[in-house]
Design an enzyme around this catalytic site. Sequence first.
Site, PDB file in Angstrom:
ATOM      1  N   ASP A   1      -1.842   5.794  -5.328  1.00  0.00           N
ATOM      2  CA  ASP A   1      -2.071   4.892  -4.196  1.00  0.00           C
ATOM      3  C   ASP A   1      -2.431   3.486  -4.652  1.00  0.00           C
ATOM      4  O   ASP A   1      -3.544   3.235  -5.109  1.00  0.00           O
ATOM      5  CB  ASP A   1      -3.182   5.468  -3.311  1.00  0.00           C
ATOM      6  CG  ASP A   1      -3.402   4.663  -2.040  1.00  0.00           C
ATOM      7  OD1 ASP A   1      -2.649   3.696  -1.803  1.00  0.00           O
ATOM      8  OD2 ASP A   1      -4.330   4.998  -1.278  1.00  0.00           O
TER       9      ASP A   1
ATOM     10  N   ASP B   1       0.819  -1.212   0.000  1.00  0.00           N
ATOM     11  CA  ASP B   1       0.000   0.000   0.000  1.00  0.00           C
ATOM     12  C   ASP B   1       0.854   1.264   0.000  1.00  0.00           C
ATOM     13  O   ASP B   1       1.445   1.613   1.024  1.00  0.00           O
ATOM     14  CB  ASP B   1      -0.905  -0.049   1.247  1.00  0.00           C
ATOM     15  CG  ASP B   1      -1.810   1.153   1.373  1.00  0.00           C
ATOM     16  OD1 ASP B   1      -1.957   1.905   0.394  1.00  0.00           O
ATOM     17  OD2 ASP B   1      -2.390   1.334   2.465  1.00  0.00           O
TER      18      ASP B   1
END
Length: 387
Positions: A276, A93
Amino acid sequence: MKWLLLLSLVALSECLYKVSLIKKKSLRKNLIEHGLLKDFLKNNTLDPASKYFPQGEAATMIANQPLVNYLDMEYFGTIGIGTPAQEFTVIFDTGSSNLWVPSIYCSSPACTNHNRFNPQESSTYQATSQTLSIAYGTGSMTGILGYDTVQVGGIADTNQIFGLSETEPGSFLYYSPFDGILGLAYPSISSSGATPVFDNIWNQDLVSQDLFSVYLSSNDQSGSVVMFGGIDSSYYTGSLNWVPVSAEGYWQITVDSITMNGEAIACAEGCQAIVDTGTSLLSGPTSPIANIQSYIGASENSNGEMVVSCSAISSLPDIVFTINGIQYPVPASAYILQDEGGCTSGFQGMNIPTAYGELWILGDVFIRQYFAVFDRANNQVGLAPVA
């Protein structure tokens, strides 16, 4: 000249460590199959904004990382923690900075259905007295921090601090396809001051370049990869275009404009965006997103999904992100998600009050189109069309 090119490619791939990512069924799909999604959405507010820029006390004490925001994630990789290594499936992430996994100290239903780290079975584990709290929509995951060796794509990352969960609220996590999270953002947003995995790897000289890169495959269950310490040019076409990081916390960049059919639909005077890998969709302010949903004919179904007619894909225009003077078109075949259940919109509304003004999240819908390099040495993001 050919030899110089060959040497440069060798240099780029030197000490390149790859972690394969597997595409699995998302938590949303699992909840739908078990008839639990409506109850879940009733008790959990799906607010992608809550992941970014936590306010007040939460900004310093808690990593604000509501797992409801991983509802649609499909890409997961395997790491090992401890000696001998205990395996965990994690989300890589770039929108958070902590590493955490479930532990044997956690008896919540969510933990019992996942791999749990047992410190007593690792000869290299070092305990600390520090605690960790990660905010969910309905409560907090609480845990402790410890140190151990983390195996990531052939790298032995020694003395890595990580979180061991003790409580995980929300029975919905029982069905999540991942055990934990491996954050790849900057250390400034790490909870409890914990050193992120990539920082620790670089500090130990375990990779030759202070960067990592991500390729997400559009169709295959396999083929997606995170690469540490280098760039593999076989994953993209043309050359990488570099974009300066505008704020070192998330992988945040400046976007010049966002257009459809040559007309500005948002960000007319420039805006900020976060690249992201831990967000599946394209997220932006609710007003322009609502306009986009209307434009593409999306309507909400009983599962809270924005449904689109699959037959509309061929006639819908690209959405074009202009970044650092370069256009990055995302076609309708990418921003409309197709599976056996039909077609859904890849756009999601959110409002984040920041000092930077309008904020967008370029999640997996974007990254599937553009190979991404996260260059810590030069604080920049490299983008090129996927091969």
